[in-house]
Design an enzyme around this catalytic site. Structure first.
Site, PDB file in Angstrom:
ATOM      1  N   MET A   1      24.352   9.093   1.956  1.00 41.63           N
ATOM      2  CA  MET A   1      24.237  10.398   2.594  1.00 41.63           C
ATOM      3  C   MET A   1      24.556  10.312   4.092  1.00 41.63           C
ATOM      4  O   MET A   1      25.187  11.218   4.649  1.00 41.63           O
ATOM      5  CB  MET A   1      22.831  10.975   2.372  1.00 41.63           C
ATOM      6  CG  MET A   1      22.685  12.409   2.828  1.00 41.63           C
ATOM      7  SD  MET A   1      23.893  13.487   2.055  1.00 41.63           S
ATOM      8  CE  MET A   1      22.931  14.233   0.754  1.00 41.63           C
TER       9      MET A   1
ATOM     10  N   GLU B   1       0.818  -1.214   0.000  1.00 39.10           N
ATOM     11  CA  GLU B   1       0.000   0.000   0.000  1.00 39.10           C
ATOM     12  C   GLU B   1       0.851   1.264   0.000  1.00 39.10           C
ATOM     13  O   GLU B   1       0.450   2.290  -0.543  1.00 39.10           O
ATOM     14  CB  GLU B   1      -0.965   0.012   1.189  1.00 39.10           C
ATOM     15  CG  GLU B   1      -2.108  -0.984   1.085  1.00 39.10           C
ATOM     16  CD  GLU B   1      -1.774  -2.367   1.616  1.00 39.10           C
ATOM     17  OE1 GLU B   1      -0.578  -2.609   1.957  1.00 39.10           O
ATOM     18  OE2 GLU B   1      -2.683  -3.213   1.720  1.00 39.10           O
TER      19      GLU B   1
ATOM     20  N   PHE C   1     -11.097  -7.546  14.285  1.00 35.15           N
ATOM     21  CA  PHE C   1     -10.067  -7.992  13.349  1.00 35.15           C
ATOM     22  C   PHE C   1      -9.801  -6.897  12.307  1.00 35.15           C
ATOM     23  O   PHE C   1     -10.729  -6.377  11.695  1.00 35.15           O
ATOM     24  CB  PHE C   1     -10.513  -9.294  12.659  1.00 35.15           C
ATOM     25  CG  PHE C   1      -9.526  -9.770  11.623  1.00 35.15           C
ATOM     26  CD1 PHE C   1      -8.242 -10.170  12.002  1.00 35.15           C
ATOM     27  CD2 PHE C   1      -9.863  -9.808  10.280  1.00 35.15           C
ATOM     28  CE1 PHE C   1      -7.316 -10.592  11.054  1.00 35.15           C
ATOM     29  CE2 PHE C   1      -8.948 -10.230   9.323  1.00 35.15           C
ATOM     30  CZ  PHE C   1      -7.670 -10.628   9.715  1.00 35.15           C
ATOM     31  N   GLN C   2      -8.551  -6.559  12.134  1.00 38.16           N
ATOM     32  CA  GLN C   2      -8.094  -5.527  11.187  1.00 38.16           C
ATOM     33  C   GLN C   2      -8.755  -4.164  11.430  1.00 38.16           C
ATOM     34  O   GLN C   2      -9.105  -3.454  10.497  1.00 38.16           O
ATOM     35  CB  GLN C   2      -8.291  -5.991   9.743  1.00 38.16           C
ATOM     36  CG  GLN C   2      -7.407  -7.188   9.425  1.00 38.16           C
ATOM     37  CD  GLN C   2      -7.248  -7.480   7.955  1.00 38.16           C
ATOM     38  OE1 GLN C   2      -8.180  -7.300   7.203  1.00 38.16           O
ATOM     39  NE2 GLN C   2      -6.072  -7.937   7.554  1.00 38.16           N
TER      40      GLN C   2
ATOM     41  N   LYS D   1     -17.401  -1.076   6.530  1.00 38.29           N
ATOM     42  CA  LYS D   1     -17.861  -2.027   5.503  1.00 38.29           C
ATOM     43  C   LYS D   1     -19.385  -2.009   5.350  1.00 38.29           C
ATOM     44  O   LYS D   1     -19.900  -2.075   4.232  1.00 38.29           O
ATOM     45  CB  LYS D   1     -17.387  -3.438   5.859  1.00 38.29           C
ATOM     46  CG  LYS D   1     -17.705  -4.448   4.774  1.00 38.29           C
ATOM     47  CD  LYS D   1     -17.053  -5.784   5.027  1.00 38.29           C
ATOM     48  CE  LYS D   1     -17.345  -6.727   3.855  1.00 38.29           C
ATOM     49  NZ  LYS D   1     -16.654  -8.011   4.022  1.00 38.29           N
TER      50      LYS D   1
HETATM   51  C1  LIG Z   1      12.476   5.965   5.336  1.00 37.22           C
HETATM   52  C2  LIG Z   1      13.788   6.611   5.651  1.00 37.22           C
HETATM   53  N1  LIG Z   1      14.629   6.024   6.527  1.00 37.22           N
HETATM   54  C3  LIG Z   1      15.820   6.598   6.807  1.00 37.22           C
HETATM   55  C4  LIG Z   1      16.182   7.779   6.225  1.00 37.22           C
HETATM   56  C5  LIG Z   1      17.516   8.446   6.578  1.00 37.22           C
HETATM   57  N2  LIG Z   1      18.385   8.531   5.376  1.00 37.22           N
HETATM   58  C6  LIG Z   1      18.490   9.654   4.640  1.00 37.22           C
HETATM   59  S1  LIG Z   1      19.507   9.460   3.322  1.00 37.22           S
HETATM   60  C7  LIG Z   1      19.834   7.881   3.731  1.00 37.22           C
HETATM   61  C8  LIG Z   1      20.774   7.054   2.888  1.00 37.22           C
HETATM   62  C9  LIG Z   1      20.244   6.765   1.543  1.00 37.22           C
HETATM   63  O1  LIG Z   1      21.043   5.791   0.920  1.00 37.22           O
HETATM   64  P1  LIG Z   1      20.862   5.379  -0.577  1.00 37.22           P
HETATM   65  O2  LIG Z   1      19.443   5.183  -0.884  1.00 37.22           O
HETATM   66  O3  LIG Z   1      21.759   4.228  -0.879  1.00 37.22           O
HETATM   67  O4  LIG Z   1      21.295   6.680  -1.360  1.00 37.22           O
HETATM   68  P2  LIG Z   1      22.693   7.440  -1.466  1.00 37.22           P
HETATM   69  O5  LIG Z   1      22.742   8.430  -0.359  1.00 37.22           O
HETATM   70  O6  LIG Z   1      23.781   6.405  -1.358  1.00 37.22           O
HETATM   71  O7  LIG Z   1      22.643   8.084  -2.807  1.00 37.22           O
HETATM   72  C10 LIG Z   1      19.175   7.522   4.912  1.00 37.22           C
HETATM   73  C11 LIG Z   1      19.277   6.202   5.568  1.00 37.22           C
HETATM   74  C12 LIG Z   1      15.252   8.364   5.336  1.00 37.22           C
HETATM   75  N3  LIG Z   1      15.483   9.524   4.746  1.00 37.22           N
HETATM   76  N4  LIG Z   1      14.075   7.744   5.051  1.00 37.22           N
END
Ligand SMILES: Cc1ncc(C[n+]2csc(CCOP(=O)(O)OP(=O)(O)O)c2C)c(N)n1
Length: 578
Positions: A471, A50, A112-113, A162
């Site tokens: 990042m 979803e 449920f749900q 529902k």
């Molecule tokens: C749902 C979620 N969890 C954690 C983060 C924290 N976060 C921001 S950037 C990042 C790393 C992203 O890594 P990747 O997708 O491999 O991209 P890159 O930075 O290597 O281009 C994280 C864990 C986030 N923004 N969203």
């Protein structure tokens, strides 16, 4: 009098709203709707989670300007929407989300749900409803679409028990809306607009700081007119990219934490800041009291709650950006600002410094994005996940038109971009669509490969594979003494403690994305050499089928310039320390 069931009323109401596509996932409480959909004219796209469905509705909405519609069952189906609702709420995206609910008599019994989804989503929706009577359903749907797309847009949720779907009522679709407490102000105060024009005419070093609101109000033409007439340089936020043609000489690109040098220095040296449809987000302003410190500030926004929320404003104008700019353009004077523009040109040259590469052995993300830019001439529709690749996509692709860059700006949702691209491609059948992803983010909604394959969506999926949550690794490198904690995607128990040099010698624990795509019946290729970049991209673009390209990029490439968190915009780190 013909009576319709709630489920039939749902379908008839959506016809009245002109809905063409629903992103929905079935379940027990919405089977009555699915039974009616069986004979309906809607295109129904079933995601494989979803969350994928609501991000697809979001991508559809951002790229087309229409309201995105998604549908789920109660309980876990409904709670799987939470991240998507928050994502859309933060970026003002119009979505109407329908959820099934347990029958009225069982509400509050931990049936449920059962999940109290209106309670859960109150802070992350513009409005939400629990339908208590089938006679209210069509009115509520009409109101929901109105609320979602007017004023400052946002997601609205409608929870339907529902038994309401099974009960019957006469179908009447109201012509009018009566919402006394909801009256967005579109006009803008005339005297304030005159004040703004006076300030613009008198200023020497003005800068336009344009946000996603310009795109939402379809005001790009008016923005261009203002900039061109008065010779004012334009910087945009991440969600505002495309509002102003980045190939134009007045474009400064993006501002903020990873903004261009010229944008950040222009803001810091401006005598007038014209903020349009933007909200002074902390990633944009950095240290608030030094942001545009010498500038008078004009703020134009549809949402009065945004004006003065983070920064005191000299000339506030609440109203629709398009209408206000139309009036403003009539009273703003033509002006030569060549001295100011020449100064900005000098700052532009500093960008070269930021783009020097550390290591030339592996692929450079800049080269990949610039190749995409050249091959598509800024005409592609691009989505991203969140991370370094998102910032590179913002920096190196030159967006030429609004609604061409779809990214989670406010919430920063990893797992957004790939499913969003599904909705973008569904809503823009003939456009070239790119889903740009990090190897971490892509794994958050990777199941949507099935949706892409089943619907034969000719998406170009590009993975920037650096083996890291890049990042976060960059922050650990720059601010935590290179202590790479839980950012290596290849890490396993047998790795030496404190290892900070993953590479080709590592065991493979991220999936082989090429094989993974192929398992879903999607063509895929791994690219490791610079000379393979263009041919691979060309093949993907020219293919009428979905295509996944796995680019193996430099592991420790960083994003520059960077304003350290909480720092001032004129204090950017321009490049890697020696
Ligand atoms: C749902 C979620 N969890 C954690 C983060 C924290 N976060 C921001 S950037 C990042 C790393 C992203 O890594 P990747 O997708 O491999 O991209 P890159 O930075 O290597 O281009 C994280 C864990 C986030 N923004 N969203």
């Amino acid at each position: 009098m013909t009576l319709l069931t709630g489920a039939q009323i749902f379908v008839e109401s959506l016809y009245k709203e002109g809905v063409e596509i629903i992103f929905g996932y079935p379940g027990g409480k919405v089977i009555p709707i699915y039974d009616v959909l069986y004979d309906s004219k809607f295109k129904h796209i079933m995601p494989h989670h979803e969350q994928g469905g609501i991000h697809a509705a979001d991508g559809y909405a951002r790229s087309t300007g229409k309201v995105g519609v998604c549908l789920t069952t109660s309980g876990p189906g409904a709670t799987n929407l939470v991240t998507g609702l928050a994502t859309a709420y933060m970026d003002s995206v119009p979505i109407v989300a329908f959820t099934g609910q347990v029958p009225r008599a069982m509400l509050g019994t931990d049936a449920f749900q059962e999940a109290d989804i209106t309670g859960i989503t109150t802070p992350i929706t513009k409005h939400n409803y629990l339908v208590q009577d089938v006679k209210d359903l069509s009115r509520i749907i009409k109101e929901a679409f109105h609320i979602a797309k007017t004023g400052r847009p946002g997601p609205v949720l409608i929870d339907i028990p529902k038994d309401v779907l099974q009960e019957e009522a006469e179908f009447v679709y109201p012509n009018k809306i009566n919402l006394p407490g909801y009256k967005p102000n579109y006009e803008g105060h005339e005297l304030q607009i005159k004040e703004a024009a006076k300030a613009i005419n008198e200023s020497k070093n003005p800068v336009i700081y344009s946000g996603g609101g310009v795109i939402i109000s379809e005001a790009s033409d008016e923005l261009r007119e203002l900039a061109k007439k008065a010779n004012i340089p334009v910087t945009t936020t991440l969600t505002g990219l495309g509002a102003f043609n980045e190939r134009d000489e007045l474009s400064l690109g993006m501002l903020g934490m990873h903004g261009t040098t010229e944008a950040n220095l222009a803001i810091s040296n401006a005598d007038l800041l014209i903020a349009i449809g933007s909200r002074f987000d902390d990633r944009v302003t950095g240290k608030l009291d030094t942001f545009a410190k010498d500038a008078k500030i004009i703020h134009i926004d549809i949402d009065p709650a945004e004006v003065g929320k983070r920064k005191l404003v000299d000339i506030p104008i609440v109203g629709d950006v398009k209408r206000i700019l139309t009036i403003l353009n009539k009273v703003v004077e033509e002006k030569d600002r060549s001295e100011w523009l020449a100064l900005i040109d000098n700052w532009r040259k500093l960008d070269e410094v930021s783009q020097v590469r550390k290591d030339k052995k592996k692929l450079s993300p800049k080269e990949i994005i610039e190749a995409i830019d050249e091959l598509t001439q800024g005409e592609a529709l691009i989505t991203t996940e969140v991370g370094q690749h998102q910032m590179w996509a913002a920096q190196f692709y030159k967006y030429t038109k609004p609604r061409s860059f779809m990214t989670s700006g406010g919430l920063g949702t990893m797992g957004y971009g790939f499913p969003a691209a599904v909705g973008v491609q569904v809503g823009n059948k003939d456009s070239v669509v790119f889903a740009l992803a990090g190897d971490g983010s892509f794994q958050m909604n990777v199941q949507e490969l099935a949706t892409v394959a089943k619907n034969k969506l000719p998406l170009n999926i590009v993975i920037f594979n650096n083996g890291y949550l890049g990042m976060v690794r960059q922050w650990q490198e720059m601010f935590y003494d290179r202590r790479y904690s839980s950012v290596c995607l290849k890490m396993q128990e047998s790795c030496p403690p404190g290892c900070s040099s993953p590479g080709d010698h590592c065991p493979v624990t991220t999936p082989d994305f090429v094989k993974l795509a192929e398992a879903y019946g999607i063509k895929a290729k791994r690219i490791t050499k610079a000379e393979e970049i263009r041919p691979a991209l060309e093949e993907a673009i020219n293919s009428p089928h979905p295509y996944l390209l796995d680019f193996i990029i430099e592991e420790e490439e960083n994003v520059f310039p960077m304003v350290p968190p909480g720092g001032s915009l004129d204090n950017m780190v321009l490049k890697e320390e020696a």
